[in-house]
Design an enzyme around this catalytic site. Structure first.
Site, PDB file in Angstrom:
ATOM      1  N   SER A 125       5.375   0.404   6.648  1.00  0.00           N
ATOM      2  CA  SER A 125       6.156   1.636   6.517  1.00  0.00           C
ATOM      3  C   SER A 125       5.511   2.767   7.305  1.00  0.00           C
ATOM      4  O   SER A 125       4.280   2.837   7.424  1.00  0.00           O
ATOM      5  CB  SER A 125       6.212   2.016   5.040  1.00  0.00           C
ATOM      6  OG  SER A 125       6.689   3.319   4.884  1.00  0.00           O
ATOM      7  N   TYR A 150       2.112   2.880  -3.975  1.00  0.00           N
ATOM      8  CA  TYR A 150       2.994   2.092  -3.099  1.00  0.00           C
ATOM      9  C   TYR A 150       2.518   2.202  -1.643  1.00  0.00           C
ATOM     10  O   TYR A 150       2.315   1.199  -0.956  1.00  0.00           O
ATOM     11  CB  TYR A 150       4.447   2.575  -3.221  1.00  0.00           C
ATOM     12  CG  TYR A 150       5.279   2.204  -2.022  1.00  0.00           C
ATOM     13  CD1 TYR A 150       5.736   0.898  -1.864  1.00  0.00           C
ATOM     14  CD2 TYR A 150       5.556   3.135  -1.015  1.00  0.00           C
ATOM     15  CE1 TYR A 150       6.469   0.541  -0.734  1.00  0.00           C
ATOM     16  CE2 TYR A 150       6.280   2.786   0.112  1.00  0.00           C
ATOM     17  CZ  TYR A 150       6.736   1.481   0.253  1.00  0.00           C
ATOM     18  OH  TYR A 150       7.441   1.143   1.377  1.00  0.00           O
ATOM     19  N   LYS A 154       0.719  -0.667   1.232  1.00  0.00           N
ATOM     20  CA  LYS A 154       1.089  -0.962   2.623  1.00  0.00           C
ATOM     21  C   LYS A 154      -0.149  -0.864   3.523  1.00  0.00           C
ATOM     22  O   LYS A 154      -0.381  -1.688   4.405  1.00  0.00           O
ATOM     23  CB  LYS A 154       2.190  -0.017   3.112  1.00  0.00           C
ATOM     24  CG  LYS A 154       3.527  -0.227   2.426  1.00  0.00           C
ATOM     25  CD  LYS A 154       4.130  -1.586   2.750  1.00  0.00           C
ATOM     26  CE  LYS A 154       5.349  -1.930   1.943  1.00  0.00           C
ATOM     27  NZ  LYS A 154       5.754  -3.337   2.007  1.00  0.00           N
TER      28      LYS A 154
END
Ligand code: UD1
Length: 343
Positions: A125, A150, A154
């Site tokens: 992302s 979150y 990544k």
């Protein structure tokens, strides 16, 4: 040639399954249906005219991968989408995110190594860049400390891939850093499934337009942009799916024994929240009920991608516009009918 798609019934995963088949690959789907539905397979079947092989398995367990690799024998590559992705939930339930998102990649890499599967595409992302110091953001920009568990998963997963490369493990892997995926397949048979109140802008816009929600809150009107609202790079999910096909093709034909690289997937063009609202009103012909409210904590002001590396390495760039994404998303939203109980 078989490609395993983890999270293959999810939003980007399902569109990638379709594009893989269109490009001559045989997609094999692995998904535990934790955040998706078996009905997605019906949508894929309507588009492709057949139902891809599906395994309801949890990526967090190495044995799940082993069962699939043993059953399928000749998998040439893996595209790894399966992950939890709700930013807010990750703040309140960090261990759920760390266990699932990181555990899944480790299980995948351990078993891929056992079965000599070299080619890995990882779903990352643009959140890794935080608030960039200039625009557009290219792949040389530094990674900043993540704002949420979150986002941190990544970053950690990218580090794991890099460390595996450094250690000499026999992988060819790519992290694809998505900007803001929107839209749906133009057939209207697959799209983003509504589960709970959407945190992302475009699903929220769709749900207001269809009457599931009363009003869009536009978070912040005093940013340093043309109309005071934040700028993002909204990219059509079918373009993103196509990029994954190019990524797999790139890894398969690459002569290097091992590699690790990371590539932005964006359009190169930023749009403000109000531009998204206006474009939606144009493509749908409907006025959208919205109000300006205060900023959302943690939001960055503006970000959009440099597309040069994707063009150079993958030979890929976007073909579809913001209007296409909103029109296709709206067609999909309308196909959903009345509000389901989980939405
Ligand atoms: C969010 C996540 C990011 C994730 C990305 C996936 C946060 C802080 N970041 O990014 O980690 O990778 O989604 O697509 O959640 N907006 C409104 N009203 C709404 C919803 C959004 O005005 O009801 C605005 C936001 O303030 C932002 C823009 O719309 O300016 C886009 O928001 P969103 O879709 O949540 O994406 P990101 O913030 O880019």
């Amino acid at each position: 040639m078989k490609i395993l798609v983890t999270g293959g019934t999810g939003f980007i995963g399902s569109h990638t399954v379709v594009e893989l088949w269109n490009a001559g690959f045989t997609p094999v789907i692995m998904d535990n249906l934790d955040n998706s539905s078996i009905l997605v397979l019906d949508g894929i079947e309507k588009i492709l005219g057949f139902r891809p092989q599906f395994y309801q398995e949890n990526c967090n367990h190495p044995d799940s991968f082993r069962r699939i690799f043993e059953a399928e024998k000749d998998i040439s590559g893996i595209i790894h989408f399966a992950a939890h992705k709700a930013v807010g939930e990750s703040v309140s339930l960090p261990l759920k995110y760390y266990r699932n998102n990181i555990g899944s990649l480790i299980s995948l890499l351990e078993t891929a190594s056992e079965f000599n599967i070299q080619n890995i595409v990882f779903s990352s992302s643009c959140t890794v860049y935080g608030e960039p110091s200039s625009l557009p953001v290219d792949e040389t920009f530094p990674i900043v400390p993540a704002e949420s568990p979150y986002g941190n998963t990544k970053q950690i997963c990218e580090e794991i891939l890099r460390d595996c490369h450094t250690s000499g493990m026999n992988f060819k892997s790519l992290s694809l850093r998505y900007f803001n995926p929107i839209g749906a397949h133009p057939s209207g048979f697959i799209g983003e499934l509504p589960l709970g109140v959407p945190g992302n802008l475009v699903p929220f816009v769709m749900q207001v337009a269809t009457g599931w929600r009363e009003k869009l809150s536009v978070f912040g009107s005093d940013y340093n942009t043309i109309d005071g609202t934040c700028i993002r790079d909204y990219i059509h999910v079918v373009d993103i799916a196509q990029a994954h096909v190019n990524a797999v093709q790139y890894l398969l034909k690459n002569k290097e024994e091992r590699l690790y690289d990371w590539i932005n997937l964006g359009t190169g063009k930023g749009s403000t929240v109000l531009e998204v609202v206006k474009t939606f009103e144009q493509v749908s012909g409907l006025p959208l009920n919205y109000q300006m409210v205060s900023r959302r904590p943690g939001d960055i002001e503006k970000i959009y991608a440099s597309t040069e590396k994707a063009e150079k390495v993958l030979g890929w760039k976007t073909r579809l516009t913001l209007a296409d994404g909103l029109a296709d998303g709206w067609r999909w939203q309308q196909s959903l009918g009345p509000k389901p109980s989980l939405a």
